[in-house]
Design a protein around this motif. Sequence first.
Motif, mmCIF file in Angstrom:
data_model
loop_
_atom_site.group_PDB
_atom_site.id
_atom_site.type_symbol
_atom_site.label_atom_id
_atom_site.label_comp_id
_atom_site.label_asym_id
_atom_site.label_seq_id
_atom_site.Cartn_x
_atom_site.Cartn_y
_atom_site.Cartn_z
ATOM 1 N N UNK A 56 24.908 22.490 -8.682
ATOM 2 C CA UNK A 56 23.964 23.594 -8.715
ATOM 3 C C UNK A 56 22.881 23.432 -7.646
ATOM 4 N N UNK A 57 22.445 22.185 -7.432
ATOM 5 C CA UNK A 57 21.402 21.953 -6.422
ATOM 6 C C UNK A 57 21.954 22.261 -5.028
ATOM 7 N N UNK A 92 22.158 25.896 -4.343
ATOM 8 C CA UNK A 92 20.871 26.507 -4.012
ATOM 9 C C UNK A 92 20.441 26.133 -2.591
ATOM 10 N N UNK A 93 20.659 24.852 -2.224
ATOM 11 C CA UNK A 93 20.327 24.431 -0.856
ATOM 12 C C UNK A 93 21.095 25.282 0.157
ATOM 13 N N UNK A 123 19.868 28.833 0.462
ATOM 14 C CA UNK A 123 18.665 28.890 1.300
ATOM 15 C C UNK A 123 19.007 28.806 2.784
ATOM 16 N N UNK A 161 17.759 31.611 -12.949
ATOM 17 C CA UNK A 161 16.477 30.983 -13.235
ATOM 18 C C UNK A 161 15.563 32.050 -13.846
ATOM 19 N N UNK A 177 12.754 32.924 -12.632
ATOM 20 C CA UNK A 177 12.296 33.759 -11.513
ATOM 21 C C UNK A 177 13.321 34.833 -11.199
ATOM 22 N N UNK A 208 14.278 27.101 -10.027
ATOM 23 C CA UNK A 208 14.102 25.920 -10.859
ATOM 24 C C UNK A 208 14.949 24.760 -10.365
ATOM 25 N N UNK A 209 15.336 24.837 -9.096
ATOM 26 C CA UNK A 209 16.205 23.798 -8.526
ATOM 27 C C UNK A 209 15.523 23.233 -7.302
ATOM 28 N N UNK A 210 14.776 22.109 -7.451
ATOM 29 C CA UNK A 210 14.033 21.574 -6.316
ATOM 30 C C UNK A 210 14.946 21.082 -5.208
ATOM 31 N N UNK A 211 14.365 20.974 -4.015
ATOM 32 C CA UNK A 211 15.097 20.374 -2.905
ATOM 33 C C UNK A 211 15.312 18.886 -3.179
ATOM 34 N N UNK A 212 16.196 18.307 -2.381
ATOM 35 C CA UNK A 212 16.468 16.878 -2.523
ATOM 36 C C UNK A 212 15.229 16.053 -2.154
ATOM 37 N N UNK A 261 9.982 25.610 -7.842
ATOM 38 C CA UNK A 261 9.974 26.932 -7.217
ATOM 39 C C UNK A 261 10.213 26.856 -5.713
ATOM 40 N N UNK A 262 10.426 25.632 -5.222
ATOM 41 C CA UNK A 262 10.648 25.375 -3.790
ATOM 42 C C UNK A 262 9.460 25.824 -2.938
#
Lengths: 786, 282
Positions: A116-117, A120-121, A124, A278, A280, B1-5, B40-41
């Motif tokens: 999932x991360x 999202x990366x 972006x 999310x 948001x 709700x998914x922060x960066x690394x 929220x990045x």
Amino acid sequence: MTTRIFGSGIKRREDPRLITGEARYTDDIKLPGVLHMAVVRSPYAHANIVGIDSSAAEAMEGVVAVFTGDDVDLAGIPTAWLIPDSDLKTPEHPALAKGKVRYVGDGVAIVLADDRYRAQDAADAVVVEYEELPAVIDPEEAAGEGAPLIHDDVEGNIAFRWVMGDRDASDAVFNSADVVVSERILQQRLLPTAMEPRSAMAQYNAATQELTLWCTSQNPHIHRFIISAVTGLNENKVRVIAPEVGGGFGSKIPCYPDEALVSWAAIKLGVPVKWTETRSENYLITIHGRDHVQHVEMAASNDGKLLGVRATVYAGMGGYLSTAAPGIPTILHGLLYVGPYTMDSVFCESIGVMTNGTPTDAYRGAGRPEATFLLERMVDNVARAIDMDPVELRRKNLIPAFEDGYEVATTLIYDSGDYPTAFEKALDMAGYSDFRQAQANALASGRYLGIGVTAYTEMCGLGPSQVAGAVGFQGGLWESATVRVTPTGKVQALIGASPHGQGSETTLAQIIAEELGFPVDDIEVVHGDTTETPMGWGTYGSRTTPVTGAALAHASRKLKDKARVLAAHLMEANVDDIEYADGSFSVRGSPDQAQSIQDVALMAHLAWNMPEGMDPGFEESQFYDPPNFVYPFGTHIAIVEVDAETGEVELQRYIAVDDCGPQINPEIVAGQIHGGVVQGAAQALCEGAIYSDDGQLLTGSMMDYCMPKADMFPNFELGETVTPSPHHPVGVKGVGETGTIASTPTVYNAVLDALAPLGVKQIDMPLTSAKVWGAIQAASANGGGN
Amino acid sequence: MWPNTFDYARAGSVDEALALIGDEGKFLAGGHSLLPVMKLRLAAPEQLVDIGGIDSLRGISANGGLTIGATTTHAEIADSADVRAICSGLASACGQVGDQAVRNFGTIGGNIAHADPASDPPTVLVACGATINIQGAGGARSVGAEDFFVDLFETDLEDGELITSVSLPDCSDCQCAYVKFPHPASRYAIVGVAVCLKMDGGTCAQADVAVGGATVKAVKCGGAEAALAGSTLDDAAVGAAAEAVKADIADWLAGDIAYPESYRQQMAGVFLRRAIAAATTG
């Protein structure tokens, strides 16, 4: 005699799993090899897509694929409420935008990744070049000259224009009336904010060509045929499962692009695909409610006879027409314009307008709160105009009690009602006459107390399918249910509706227990899986207890009829001599000889000794199409105090007398009313989605969007009257939306009553302290009150 | 709700924390300001250095005044008998931060490093003349609270510096109060007013006043203080202070879509009156 289960406030059987965290929601379901979908969403409210470069995203670790609107060959997301005679336009709603985005959050591309991360990366990292276009959010402005055109095929942004009533006849009433009051009412946008955000996961078996979709749905059978339509799969190859669903309030009725996209990607890639929004995202893309600009007038005589109401409504539809959107500000709105009053003239022109906001659709009450608010607001305005007590004015105009049918000017036939009794009961509970004295005393010492009184009725238990067809709803509104008894005498009730927090597993079991005599703990209600359950149209419009409940009552009665015949046969008695009490059949005059319902169920399964012509098994099904809507009603009263120094509103008392017919479970009824009142009062006091002029949602989180909190409310004082529905097998009416429908005008009118001595006549909702304070200052600058 | 690394390291001492932080790092204490913006990045630090395990940064000592370690939680401060005795306004403000769960995790150091203008503790720290104690690679230094808060989310902290503690003078002979008008959505302050009054019989010998929430940072309000000092806190003096406070904050106003600057400015006057009433009625 045991305590009657029907009417007993037993605990909700849903709660242990919800409270202990054992409930399984869509996002809790894990499949091996699942890919996670992230959606690249438009940051602009209105823009042309010039180009999309996904090369960097595709090169990132764990990314399997990136797709854009050009790749996705799904049919458009359909609109399923096609209002007739309204010149309705249904602009194409592609699952991913093609060439143009129409609201902030509109999907532009999807990324599939193993985590999932990482998804999202990579989302972006997708570079989208936009050419920004002028945006419009206000529906009246969007319908006006020079507004930016949002869909080329929706001229003037007007998606439909629905007219109810005779304009000339209405004009005649208004032209000759003693008094006409008018107000421009803003029904602000609201964010439904279900506790569980939306989620969807799809799995496709290429060998069997079967698709399974788990999703947050209030109506999995509707989701099944829409997903079938947009993917091209046969409906019998699509299985939709709504596992535990954490609230909806209407926001989980529509079929959204996201559910179609996970389905498409799972088919395309041959692996399961999951997406969970999310909070948001939830605020940006899950439907919003309300969004009306209303121009309302009411006509009355000087002695307090209400003569008519008329309104022009600009209803914001957002960037696309959501599943049921056209039906909300029309059928579910205008038809409620008479309310509980003997008022003969109604006219409504409702204009559905495309805007660059998030699509709107049904939100708790759906059209009826917007109608009840304008009606009750205008009644208070008439009272002020003719200097009559607003309670006296309502009392003079309430429809007298009726037991079986009352036709009103909107063509609806109310099923049953006793509005005056509920009205007087609420006034007694509130101590209305004493309050007016207390209010005067408080004012003398500089304190501002106010009272709001709302009499309401509403149309729910949707509804007769013939009516659904006549008003363009692309489906039926019946329900079906199967009562299946196992050989050991345990009951599974399979229903097509899909409750998601209402406590229906408990109340529906109570209906079956009442009808058949099984212990309520031996009855399970099964719902949410299109393969396990019979067809049904879903849970919304306060319809599950009235419609599914009726189907279950009828199926139970069929079983009971079979049981009676089988019991007579087993006891070698005449059927006419069989007596039934508390789950046991006995022979009149021989009370020692008895067959329990469990005995009969076992014997029906064994089928060793059946009467001539009786088939084995112990299971019955019922399709139930209601002959009419049900019309719960009541009176709500709020007492508030306004702090003139700050503009803060304190809700001091809230009295609600509701009549939903016989209450199956008073605790659950009270819970529905509590939740509804909070939700409706919050519209009056604090909730409201706010956009910037260029279409950015400024209330994008709970830091800015004010959800109601427990400490904002007093203990509610509930009362009831009981007027059964004449056409329902157990007499019940829906109660899921009454609180929301009644409370907004009740609280609003209470605040405006408190502010009347200061000369404040109108404030747009929500009544935040800043707006109330500003209105007091403005009125004071204009010379204040009387 | 998914922060960066990001990378994560847990420091055992202040020196280790300062060595680990690097150019793109952030110190992590309670995480109740930093983690939400990362989710929220809005912030994407490459390195988090967790200072939650450094014993020397935690705890409250009464030494005439107060020294409160940077990783002391709001709940610990709100519940501390020493803080209540020596600076009751700070105990009150820390008791009004967020909800109980937030107060159990959120720390005073993290709170002031984040410098949210609508947060409660900074207003009291500015009113009461607190000192912020800071450690950096180049050594230790101390800054007065009024100078520490520079602007919206902006402080005097340099990159790589760590707040180690907050010191407060003895305020036990003052009448203090922090009164907050909470935003109904977030429960942050629409306006928060801290007053600390030193009474000499019926006369106010010294008044310290600060306002937050309505402003981009906690602002010391000299005009209001002057209106109160030397008065008997009679209606005229309090009324004059309530007017003066609006001017004191005029250059620093903040607002949002629902509660604009003009409204918050007016409410500062209302809540100053309420804060004085709360302080003097105990």
